[in-house]
Scaffold this motif. Sequence first.
Motif, PDB file in Angstrom:
ATOM      1  N   ARG A  48       1.077  -1.030  -0.063  1.00  0.00           N
ATOM      2  CA  ARG A  48       0.196  -0.235   0.300  1.00  0.00           C
ATOM      3  C   ARG A  48       1.037   0.944   0.409  1.00  0.00           C
ATOM      4  O   ARG A  48       0.984   2.646  -0.194  1.00  0.00           O
ATOM      5  N   LYS A  49       2.046   1.060   1.062  1.00  0.00           N
ATOM      6  CA  LYS A  49       2.937   2.625   0.654  1.00  0.00           C
ATOM      7  C   LYS A  49       3.510   2.610  -0.155  1.00  0.00           C
ATOM      8  O   LYS A  49       3.538   3.546  -0.839  1.00  0.00           O
ATOM      9  N   GLN A  50       3.893   1.479  -1.199  1.00  0.00           N
ATOM     10  CA  GLN A  50       4.406   2.098  -2.661  1.00  0.00           C
ATOM     11  C   GLN A  50       3.579   1.770  -3.245  1.00  0.00           C
ATOM     12  O   GLN A  50       3.679   2.784  -4.604  1.00  0.00           O
ATOM     13  N   LYS A  51       2.233   1.664  -3.413  1.00  0.00           N
ATOM     14  CA  LYS A  51       1.193   2.515  -4.160  1.00  0.00           C
ATOM     15  C   LYS A  51       1.474   3.445  -4.150  1.00  0.00           C
ATOM     16  O   LYS A  51       1.123   4.476  -5.221  1.00  0.00           O
ATOM     17  N   ALA A  52       1.105   4.158  -3.117  1.00  0.00           N
ATOM     18  CA  ALA A  52       0.511   4.747  -3.061  1.00  0.00           C
ATOM     19  C   ALA A  52       2.061   6.669  -2.955  1.00  0.00           C
ATOM     20  O   ALA A  52       1.855   7.354  -4.052  1.00  0.00           O
ATOM     21  N   HIS A  53       3.228   5.266  -3.472  1.00  0.00           N
ATOM     22  CA  HIS A  53       4.422   6.549  -3.240  1.00  0.00           C
ATOM     23  C   HIS A  53       4.365   6.614  -4.594  1.00  0.00           C
ATOM     24  O   HIS A  53       4.811   7.647  -5.303  1.00  0.00           O
ATOM     25  N   ILE A  54       4.295   5.471  -5.644  1.00  0.00           N
ATOM     26  CA  ILE A  54       4.151   4.989  -7.411  1.00  0.00           C
ATOM     27  C   ILE A  54       3.240   6.148  -7.378  1.00  0.00           C
ATOM     28  O   ILE A  54       3.519   7.079  -8.454  1.00  0.00           O
ATOM     29  N   THR A  55       2.485   6.933  -7.120  1.00  0.00           N
ATOM     30  CA  THR A  55       1.296   7.519  -7.431  1.00  0.00           C
ATOM     31  C   THR A  55       1.536   8.894  -7.328  1.00  0.00           C
ATOM     32  O   THR A  55       1.526   9.968  -8.664  1.00  0.00           O
ATOM     33  N   GLU A  56       1.955   8.881  -6.482  1.00  0.00           N
ATOM     34  CA  GLU A  56       2.436   9.919  -6.604  1.00  0.00           C
ATOM     35  C   GLU A  56       3.494  10.235  -7.562  1.00  0.00           C
ATOM     36  O   GLU A  56       4.176  12.042  -7.628  1.00  0.00           O
ATOM     37  N   ILE A  57       4.565  10.298  -7.645  1.00  0.00           N
ATOM     38  CA  ILE A  57       5.597  10.590  -8.063  1.00  0.00           C
ATOM     39  C   ILE A  57       5.111   9.925 -10.259  1.00  0.00           C
ATOM     40  O   ILE A  57       5.155  10.996 -11.417  1.00  0.00           O
ATOM     41  N   ILE A  58       3.567   9.136 -10.373  1.00  0.00           N
ATOM     42  CA  ILE A  58       3.770   9.038 -11.575  1.00  0.00           C
ATOM     43  C   ILE A  58       2.612  11.217 -11.109  1.00  0.00           C
ATOM     44  O   ILE A  58       2.894  11.893 -12.782  1.00  0.00           O
ATOM     45  N   ARG A  59       2.270  10.934 -10.553  1.00  0.00           N
ATOM     46  CA  ARG A  59       1.439  13.052 -10.410  1.00  0.00           C
ATOM     47  C   ARG A  59       2.511  13.557 -10.572  1.00  0.00           C
ATOM     48  O   ARG A  59       2.641  14.405 -11.441  1.00  0.00           O
ATOM     49  N   GLU A  60       3.651  13.842 -10.048  1.00  0.00           N
ATOM     50  CA  GLU A  60       5.145  14.999 -10.094  1.00  0.00           C
ATOM     51  C   GLU A  60       4.852  14.456 -11.615  1.00  0.00           C
ATOM     52  O   GLU A  60       5.763  15.472 -12.350  1.00  0.00           O
ATOM     53  N   THR A  61       5.369  13.364 -12.193  1.00  0.00           N
ATOM     54  CA  THR A  61       6.051  12.943 -13.436  1.00  0.00           C
ATOM     55  C   THR A  61       5.439  14.213 -14.344  1.00  0.00           C
ATOM     56  O   THR A  61       5.699  14.299 -14.953  1.00  0.00           O
ATOM     57  N   LYS A  62       3.893  13.608 -14.779  1.00  0.00           N
ATOM     58  CA  LYS A  62       3.322  14.479 -15.459  1.00  0.00           C
ATOM     59  C   LYS A  62       3.239  15.712 -15.334  1.00  0.00           C
ATOM     60  O   LYS A  62       3.214  16.720 -16.556  1.00  0.00           O
ATOM     61  N   ILE A  63       3.335  16.785 -13.539  1.00  0.00           N
ATOM     62  CA  ILE A  63       3.246  17.598 -13.760  1.00  0.00           C
ATOM     63  C   ILE A  63       4.476  17.947 -14.265  1.00  0.00           C
ATOM     64  O   ILE A  63       4.590  19.316 -14.899  1.00  0.00           O
ATOM     65  N   VAL A  64       6.206  17.545 -13.932  1.00  0.00           N
ATOM     66  CA  VAL A  64       7.077  18.196 -14.683  1.00  0.00           C
ATOM     67  C   VAL A  64       6.751  17.594 -16.238  1.00  0.00           C
ATOM     68  O   VAL A  64       7.294  19.356 -16.957  1.00  0.00           O
ATOM     69  N   GLN A  65       6.509  17.218 -16.520  1.00  0.00           N
ATOM     70  CA  GLN A  65       6.508  16.451 -18.130  1.00  0.00           C
ATOM     71  C   GLN A  65       5.464  17.853 -18.994  1.00  0.00           C
ATOM     72  O   GLN A  65       5.725  18.391 -20.022  1.00  0.00           O
TER      73      GLN A  65
END
Length: 141
Positions: A37-54
Amino acid sequence: SSGINAEWPLRPGENLPESVTRSTHTNKILEIVSRIRKQKAHITEIIRETKIVQKEINSLNGKIERSFIETDEMVFRHAKENEMCRTAYKLLANLQAEFNGLVRGLDDIGVINRELRDLEDLLQRKKEKSTDCDSALIPLL
């Protein structure tokens, strides 16, 4: 018994070894679920941040491209009449080519860094899987 590893993994219909209680097994499963669950939340946050940076990168690339086009047109108009503007036009073309090369290089570095992170993650998962096997609390799936 000291040979838990020899008795593990259990086959259907077998009981847990005496040294492994049901609560120990359940706690281990709950720990794994919590980590997932922690990994999934972390991955979701990374994906969100990646989309913003992109989005920011795409926006900046668009601005740069529009600036080059506008400058190119302006210098080209004056280059017909002025030798200095012809030289400036050639330098602008070289600048744009060099800049595009830098952007491609940065893209390549990004790809390499992603591949490196993927390999590091794979290595970490292999180590964790090895540790889980050594602890003999959960069979490999």
